[in-house]
Design a protein around this motif. Sequence first.
Motif, PDB file in Angstrom:
ATOM      1  N   SER A  39      14.998  11.814  48.562  1.00 40.10           N
ATOM      2  CA  SER A  39      14.816  11.519  47.151  1.00 40.10           C
ATOM      3  C   SER A  39      15.328  12.672  46.295  1.00 40.10           C
ATOM      4  CB  SER A  39      13.330  11.289  46.861  1.00 40.10           C
ATOM      5  OG  SER A  39      13.107  11.056  45.497  1.00 40.10           O
ATOM      6  N   ASN A  48      15.189  13.648  42.105  1.00 37.17           N
ATOM      7  CA  ASN A  48      14.756  13.322  40.745  1.00 37.17           C
ATOM      8  C   ASN A  48      14.094  11.953  40.671  1.00 37.17           C
ATOM      9  OD1 ASN A  48      15.866  15.783  39.856  1.00 37.17           O
ATOM     10  ND2 ASN A  48      17.868  14.824  39.575  1.00 37.17           N
ATOM     11  N   ASP A  49      13.183  11.699  41.595  1.00 39.24           N
ATOM     12  CA  ASP A  49      12.437  10.440  41.654  1.00 39.24           C
ATOM     13  C   ASP A  49      13.313   9.223  41.926  1.00 39.24           C
ATOM     14  OD1 ASP A  49       9.970  11.669  41.297  1.00 39.24           O
ATOM     15  OD2 ASP A  49      10.140  11.578  39.112  1.00 39.24           O
ATOM     16  N   HIS A  50      14.510   9.420  42.471  1.00 40.97           N
ATOM     17  CA  HIS A  50      15.386   8.321  42.864  1.00 40.97           C
ATOM     18  C   HIS A  50      15.480   8.309  44.386  1.00 40.97           C
ATOM     19  CE1 HIS A  50      16.744   7.349  38.804  1.00 40.97           C
ATOM     20  NE2 HIS A  50      16.758   8.652  38.588  1.00 40.97           N
ATOM     21  N   PRO A  51      14.788   7.364  45.030  1.00 41.34           N
ATOM     22  CA  PRO A  51      14.819   7.316  46.496  1.00 41.34           C
ATOM     23  C   PRO A  51      16.165   6.831  47.013  1.00 41.34           C
ATOM     24  CG  PRO A  51      13.519   5.508  45.611  1.00 41.34           C
ATOM     25  CD  PRO A  51      13.924   6.348  44.447  1.00 41.34           C
ATOM     26  N   TYR A  52      16.476   7.252  48.236  1.00 39.57           N
ATOM     27  CA  TYR A  52      17.728   6.884  48.903  1.00 39.57           C
ATOM     28  C   TYR A  52      17.425   6.725  50.382  1.00 39.57           C
ATOM     29  CZ  TYR A  52      22.672   7.256  50.291  1.00 39.57           C
ATOM     30  OH  TYR A  52      23.915   7.027  50.806  1.00 39.57           O
ATOM     31  N   LYS A  87      26.782  11.991  49.057  1.00 38.44           N
ATOM     32  CA  LYS A  87      25.478  11.784  48.428  1.00 38.44           C
ATOM     33  C   LYS A  87      24.334  12.408  49.227  1.00 38.44           C
ATOM     34  CE  LYS A  87      22.814   8.301  46.027  1.00 38.44           C
ATOM     35  NZ  LYS A  87      22.881   6.969  45.434  1.00 38.44           N
TER      36      LYS A  87
END
Length: 156
Positions: A29, A31-35, A57
Amino acid sequence: MRRKEKEITNRGEIDQIIHNSLICHLSCSLNDHPYVVPLSFGYDGNAVYFHTARKGKKNDILSVNPRVCLGFEREIHVQSNPDLACRWSFHFQSVIATGIAVAITNPEDRLYGIKQIMLHFSDEDWEISEKELSRVTIWQVILTEITGKISPARTS
């Protein structure tokens, strides 16, 4: 774990699930963006190894936030019910592990990591040139927490 009757506590059984899994799902993750991405991997009983392109990424995320969660599964089978839709289920064995991903820089450790990946898929000790190895980043995840779960096949 909520369903204690499904928990696998034997580390040998957990290791077998990892060793017999085809892929590993890496969750990270930024900045609070999961991947989440499926990966080929290697496992030596203490750490999971994977590789990435030199840039991308995953590298961007892991260089800022190296905390990861890894998922492994095997023996996945849908268990249908001919009469009730809400009685469908899955049989599976799974492992969830957390740790810190570190890019390996030492040449001997990089070679060890890539060989663990190749060993997982081929059971061979491959010769890998420095030129080939220089094309990728090798990551090591020392596992800090690991849990296993089994949902056995239904008999009726």
